[in-house]
Design an enzyme around this catalytic site. Structure first.
Site, PDB file in Angstrom:
ATOM      1  N   TYR A  83       0.692  -1.288   0.005  1.00 22.44           N
ATOM      2  CA  TYR A  83      -0.004   0.016   0.033  1.00 22.44           C
ATOM      3  C   TYR A  83       0.769   1.274  -0.176  1.00 22.44           C
ATOM      4  O   TYR A  83       0.313   2.372  -0.026  1.00 22.44           O
ATOM      5  CB  TYR A  83      -1.056  -0.001   1.227  1.00 22.44           C
ATOM      6  CG  TYR A  83      -2.032  -1.150   1.418  1.00 22.44           C
ATOM      7  CD1 TYR A  83      -3.015  -1.374   0.149  1.00 22.44           C
ATOM      8  CD2 TYR A  83      -1.702  -2.309   1.998  1.00 22.44           C
ATOM      9  CE1 TYR A  83      -3.721  -2.345   0.284  1.00 22.44           C
ATOM     10  CE2 TYR A  83      -2.426  -3.365   2.208  1.00 22.44           C
ATOM     11  CZ  TYR A  83      -3.391  -3.380   1.106  1.00 22.44           C
ATOM     12  OH  TYR A  83      -4.417  -4.392   1.079  1.00 22.44           O
ATOM     13  N   HIS A 108      -8.273   2.204  -5.941  1.00 24.21           N
ATOM     14  CA  HIS A 108      -7.380   1.202  -5.285  1.00 24.21           C
ATOM     15  C   HIS A 108      -5.835   1.481  -4.988  1.00 24.21           C
ATOM     16  O   HIS A 108      -5.233   1.696  -6.367  1.00 24.21           O
ATOM     17  CB  HIS A 108      -7.693  -0.185  -5.598  1.00 24.21           C
ATOM     18  CG  HIS A 108      -9.232  -0.602  -5.410  1.00 24.21           C
ATOM     19  ND1 HIS A 108      -9.583  -1.126  -4.283  1.00 24.21           N
ATOM     20  CD2 HIS A 108     -10.417  -0.691  -6.435  1.00 24.21           C
ATOM     21  CE1 HIS A 108     -11.174  -0.962  -4.302  1.00 24.21           C
ATOM     22  NE2 HIS A 108     -11.318  -0.942  -5.576  1.00 24.21           N
ATOM     23  N   SER A 136      -3.635  -0.502  -4.607  1.00 25.99           N
ATOM     24  CA  SER A 136      -2.764  -1.635  -5.049  1.00 25.99           C
ATOM     25  C   SER A 136      -3.519  -2.399  -6.486  1.00 25.99           C
ATOM     26  O   SER A 136      -4.757  -1.923  -6.522  1.00 25.99           O
ATOM     27  CB  SER A 136      -2.520  -3.165  -4.218  1.00 25.99           C
ATOM     28  OG  SER A 136      -3.796  -3.416  -3.736  1.00 25.99           O
ATOM     29  N   ARG A 154      -9.902 -10.809  -4.430  1.00 23.26           N
ATOM     30  CA  ARG A 154      -9.979  -9.318  -4.685  1.00 23.26           C
ATOM     31  C   ARG A 154     -10.123  -8.796  -6.254  1.00 23.26           C
ATOM     32  O   ARG A 154     -10.289  -7.818  -6.648  1.00 23.26           O
ATOM     33  CB  ARG A 154      -8.608  -8.775  -4.475  1.00 23.26           C
ATOM     34  CG  ARG A 154      -8.262  -9.002  -2.861  1.00 23.26           C
ATOM     35  CD  ARG A 154      -6.860  -8.448  -2.367  1.00 23.26           C
ATOM     36  NE  ARG A 154      -6.520  -8.559  -1.024  1.00 23.26           N
ATOM     37  CZ  ARG A 154      -6.950  -8.301   0.121  1.00 23.26           C
ATOM     38  NH1 ARG A 154      -7.967  -7.260   0.109  1.00 23.26           N
ATOM     39  NH2 ARG A 154      -6.305  -8.739   1.269  1.00 23.26           N
TER      40      ARG A 154
END
Length: 144
Positions: free
Chosen positions: A24, A102, A104, A113
């Site tokens: 992140y 997002h 990532s 995910r």
């Protein structure tokens, strides 16, 4: 009157800077919000940033956006991206255009995910650009 942009941050994003920085990044949520606020001032728009770890609180804030003059939403729903029909329904219900962000790249992560309950109703999706993804979303929101 300046356009009003709402940035919503979902669960665990309050841990940015310390939680899995290899995934992140090392910037904190406060740093990201400060940078967005500075950019919003440069672009001549009003920006409000808000974070919650609670799904219902995020739903409440989305619903409030329909009454407070919010013109555009930038949302990183974090883990709720993959689980929350409630967030999807709230976003669809208020009919405020939004971009899903997002930090990532979701498609380089675990398979659970790879599905988003939000993407198909979003104006766009920015994934994998780190904190720069928020800036890109803000620049787009100003022009939308």
């Amino acid at each position: 009157m300046a356009r009003s942009i709402l940035v919503l941050h979902g669960p665990n994003l309050n841990l940015l800077g310390t939680r899995e920085p290899e995934v992140y990044g090392s910037r904190t949520l406060a740093q990201i919000n400060e940078d967005l606020s500075s950019l919003a001032n440069e672009l001549g728009v009003s920006l409000s940033a808000w974070q919650s770890n609670h799904e219902g609180a995020l739903v409440d804030r989305i619903q409030a956006a329909s009454k407070d003059g919010t013109d555009f939403i930038i949302i990183n729903a974090a883990a709720y991206t993959h689980t929350s029909v409630a967030l999807r329904d709230a976003l669809a219900g208020v009919a405020i255009p939004f971009i899903e962000v997002h930090l990532s790249n979701l498609y380089k992560r675990e398979s659970f995910r790879h599905h988003s309950y939000l993407s198909d109703i979003a104006v766009g999706l920015i994934s994998g650009l780190g904190a720069d993804g928020y800036e890109a979303a803000l620049r787009y929101a100003v022009r939308h």
